[in-house]
Scaffold this motif. Structure first.
Motif, mmCIF file in Angstrom:
data_model
loop_
_atom_site.group_PDB
_atom_site.id
_atom_site.type_symbol
_atom_site.label_atom_id
_atom_site.label_comp_id
_atom_site.label_asym_id
_atom_site.label_seq_id
_atom_site.Cartn_x
_atom_site.Cartn_y
_atom_site.Cartn_z
ATOM 1 N N ARG A 101 18.875 8.558 0.202
ATOM 2 C CA ARG A 101 18.118 8.525 -0.879
ATOM 3 C C ARG A 101 16.687 8.459 -0.450
ATOM 4 O O ARG A 101 15.998 9.316 -0.901
ATOM 5 C CB ARG A 101 18.511 6.897 -1.590
ATOM 6 N N ARG A 102 16.305 7.710 0.711
ATOM 7 C CA ARG A 102 14.876 7.708 1.141
ATOM 8 C C ARG A 102 14.599 9.159 1.565
ATOM 9 O O ARG A 102 13.215 9.449 1.408
ATOM 10 C CB ARG A 102 14.884 6.680 2.266
ATOM 11 N N ASN A 103 15.459 9.898 2.313
ATOM 12 C CA ASN A 103 15.046 11.114 2.999
ATOM 13 C C ASN A 103 15.235 12.428 2.099
ATOM 14 O O ASN A 103 15.217 13.530 2.527
ATOM 15 C CB ASN A 103 15.787 11.420 4.297
ATOM 16 N N HIS A 104 15.658 12.016 0.758
ATOM 17 C CA HIS A 104 15.959 13.112 -0.158
ATOM 18 C C HIS A 104 17.149 14.005 0.367
ATOM 19 O O HIS A 104 16.656 15.366 0.495
ATOM 20 C CB HIS A 104 14.782 13.802 -0.475
ATOM 21 N N THR A 112 27.671 15.648 -0.948
ATOM 22 C CA THR A 112 27.475 14.503 -0.538
ATOM 23 C C THR A 112 28.326 13.081 -0.150
ATOM 24 O O THR A 112 28.144 12.822 1.032
ATOM 25 C CB THR A 112 26.129 13.791 -1.374
ATOM 26 N N ALA A 113 29.526 13.023 -0.829
ATOM 27 C CA ALA A 113 30.477 12.158 -0.670
ATOM 28 C C ALA A 113 31.010 12.767 0.738
ATOM 29 O O ALA A 113 31.406 11.647 1.557
ATOM 30 C CB ALA A 113 31.580 12.095 -1.819
ATOM 31 N N GLY A 114 31.500 13.785 0.672
ATOM 32 C CA GLY A 114 32.135 14.202 2.028
ATOM 33 C C GLY A 114 31.245 14.270 3.288
ATOM 34 O O GLY A 114 31.649 13.646 4.296
ATOM 35 N N ILE A 115 30.101 14.526 3.147
ATOM 36 C CA ILE A 115 28.942 14.322 4.369
ATOM 37 C C ILE A 115 28.918 13.027 4.815
ATOM 38 O O ILE A 115 28.760 12.636 5.885
ATOM 39 C CB ILE A 115 27.782 15.169 3.868
ATOM 40 N N CYS A 143 26.572 22.873 2.186
ATOM 41 C CA CYS A 143 25.910 22.576 1.257
ATOM 42 C C CYS A 143 24.903 23.546 0.921
ATOM 43 O O CYS A 143 24.266 24.203 1.630
ATOM 44 C CB CYS A 143 24.832 21.313 1.777
ATOM 45 N N ARG A 144 25.044 23.854 -0.457
ATOM 46 C CA ARG A 144 24.159 24.967 -0.843
ATOM 47 C C ARG A 144 22.853 24.649 -1.449
ATOM 48 O O ARG A 144 22.179 25.647 -1.718
ATOM 49 C CB ARG A 144 24.898 25.841 -1.988
ATOM 50 N N CYS A 145 22.572 23.521 -1.389
ATOM 51 C CA CYS A 145 21.167 23.115 -1.854
ATOM 52 C C CYS A 145 19.973 22.802 -1.098
ATOM 53 O O CYS A 145 19.026 22.921 -1.183
ATOM 54 C CB CYS A 145 21.539 21.767 -2.960
ATOM 55 N N THR A 146 20.479 21.982 0.110
ATOM 56 C CA THR A 146 19.477 21.581 1.068
ATOM 57 C C THR A 146 19.566 22.314 2.242
ATOM 58 O O THR A 146 20.270 23.405 2.390
ATOM 59 C CB THR A 146 19.841 20.165 1.538
ATOM 60 N N GLY A 147 18.619 22.436 3.269
ATOM 61 C CA GLY A 147 18.469 22.926 4.110
ATOM 62 C C GLY A 147 18.973 22.047 5.428
ATOM 63 O O GLY A 147 18.580 22.352 6.747
ATOM 64 N N THR A 149 17.915 19.571 7.064
ATOM 65 C CA THR A 149 16.912 18.873 7.669
ATOM 66 C C THR A 149 16.892 17.392 7.285
ATOM 67 O O THR A 149 16.803 16.394 7.804
ATOM 68 C CB THR A 149 15.604 19.595 7.715
ATOM 69 N N ASN A 150 16.868 17.192 6.090
ATOM 70 C CA ASN A 150 16.866 15.864 5.373
ATOM 71 C C ASN A 150 18.013 14.942 5.632
ATOM 72 O O ASN A 150 18.081 13.798 5.701
ATOM 73 C CB ASN A 150 16.570 15.931 3.903
ATOM 74 N N ILE A 151 19.163 15.755 5.794
ATOM 75 C CA ILE A 151 20.468 15.054 6.231
ATOM 76 C C ILE A 151 20.323 14.496 7.538
ATOM 77 O O ILE A 151 20.672 13.316 7.910
ATOM 78 C CB ILE A 151 21.622 15.828 5.845
ATOM 79 N N VAL A 152 20.043 15.260 8.369
ATOM 80 C CA VAL A 152 19.845 15.195 9.712
ATOM 81 C C VAL A 152 18.916 13.895 9.972
ATOM 82 O O VAL A 152 19.091 12.761 10.581
ATOM 83 C CB VAL A 152 19.359 16.299 10.414
ATOM 84 N N ASN A 153 17.531 14.104 9.223
ATOM 85 C CA ASN A 153 16.633 12.892 9.264
ATOM 86 C C ASN A 153 17.335 11.589 8.785
ATOM 87 O O ASN A 153 17.301 10.426 9.326
ATOM 88 C CB ASN A 153 15.508 13.178 8.721
ATOM 89 N N ALA A 154 18.082 11.765 7.821
ATOM 90 C CA ALA A 154 18.826 10.268 7.216
ATOM 91 C C ALA A 154 19.764 9.860 8.406
ATOM 92 O O ALA A 154 19.920 8.518 8.467
ATOM 93 C CB ALA A 154 19.457 10.812 5.855
#
Length: 169
Positions: A101-104, A112-115, A143-147, A149-154
């Motif tokens: 959430r914090r990292n969008h 997201t659930a699977g990730i 994921c077709r929406c994000t790049g 990067t924010n997932i990695v950061n989270a």
């Protein structure tokens, strides 16, 4: 060789997110369908139905697996954790979910659930990952929406936070 009637219904009992649950299913029913349709755990999403996208990832006995590639009868007697059970309490998110959430780290949220389930398993096995290692782990998800990067950061933020809290006396 024992033969099974594919149309016969079998009772499958799992410990779903800490609670014993059971239902009837045909021997060919996928775990993803059993969770969603029989047990009502709709947080598990079904994307490609070929094990490629990772949206259906759950944990069976603590290990991340594709529920669209697993038969429900294979999970009989096992612990199955889905995104609904990731947080310790229903009224708040886990530290990993909060970091997303914090990292969008999500947009439409379908994947997201699977990730989250893969990241949770991964962080238990590798509490101090590098960015490259996290990206490699995420390569099993689409994921077709994000790049990403924010997932990695989270994920890296969660790992650092967990290490810092375990180092405190």
């Amino acid at each position: 060789m024992k033969r099974y009637d594919q149309d016969a219904r079998h009772r499958v009992t799992v410990v779903l997110n800490g609670q014993e649950r059971s239902g009837l299913c045909e021997s060919r029913m996928l775990l993803s369908d059993f969770l969603r349709e029989t047990l009502g755990a709709t947080g598990t999403h079904v994307g490609c139905e070929h094990g490629v996208c990772g949206a259906c990832t759950v944990q069976i006995d603590g290990v991340a697996v594709r529920s669209c590639m697993t038969l429900a009868v294979q999970a009989d007697g096992m612990r199955v954790d889905t995104v609904e059970g990731l947080a310790e309490a229903q009224d708040r998110m886990s530290d990993l979910q909060e970091a997303f959430r914090r990292n969008h780290a999500l947009q439409c949220g379908f994947c997201t659930a699977g990730i989250l389930m893969s990241c949770d398993d991964y962080l238990k096995r590798n509490p101090d990952p590098t960015e490259t290692q996290v990206r490699d782990m995420l390569s099993g998800h689409l994921c077709r929406c994000t790049g990403y990067t924010n997932i990695v950061n989270a994920v890296l933020e969660t790992a650092a936070s967990r290490r810092a809290s375990s180092a405190q006396p």
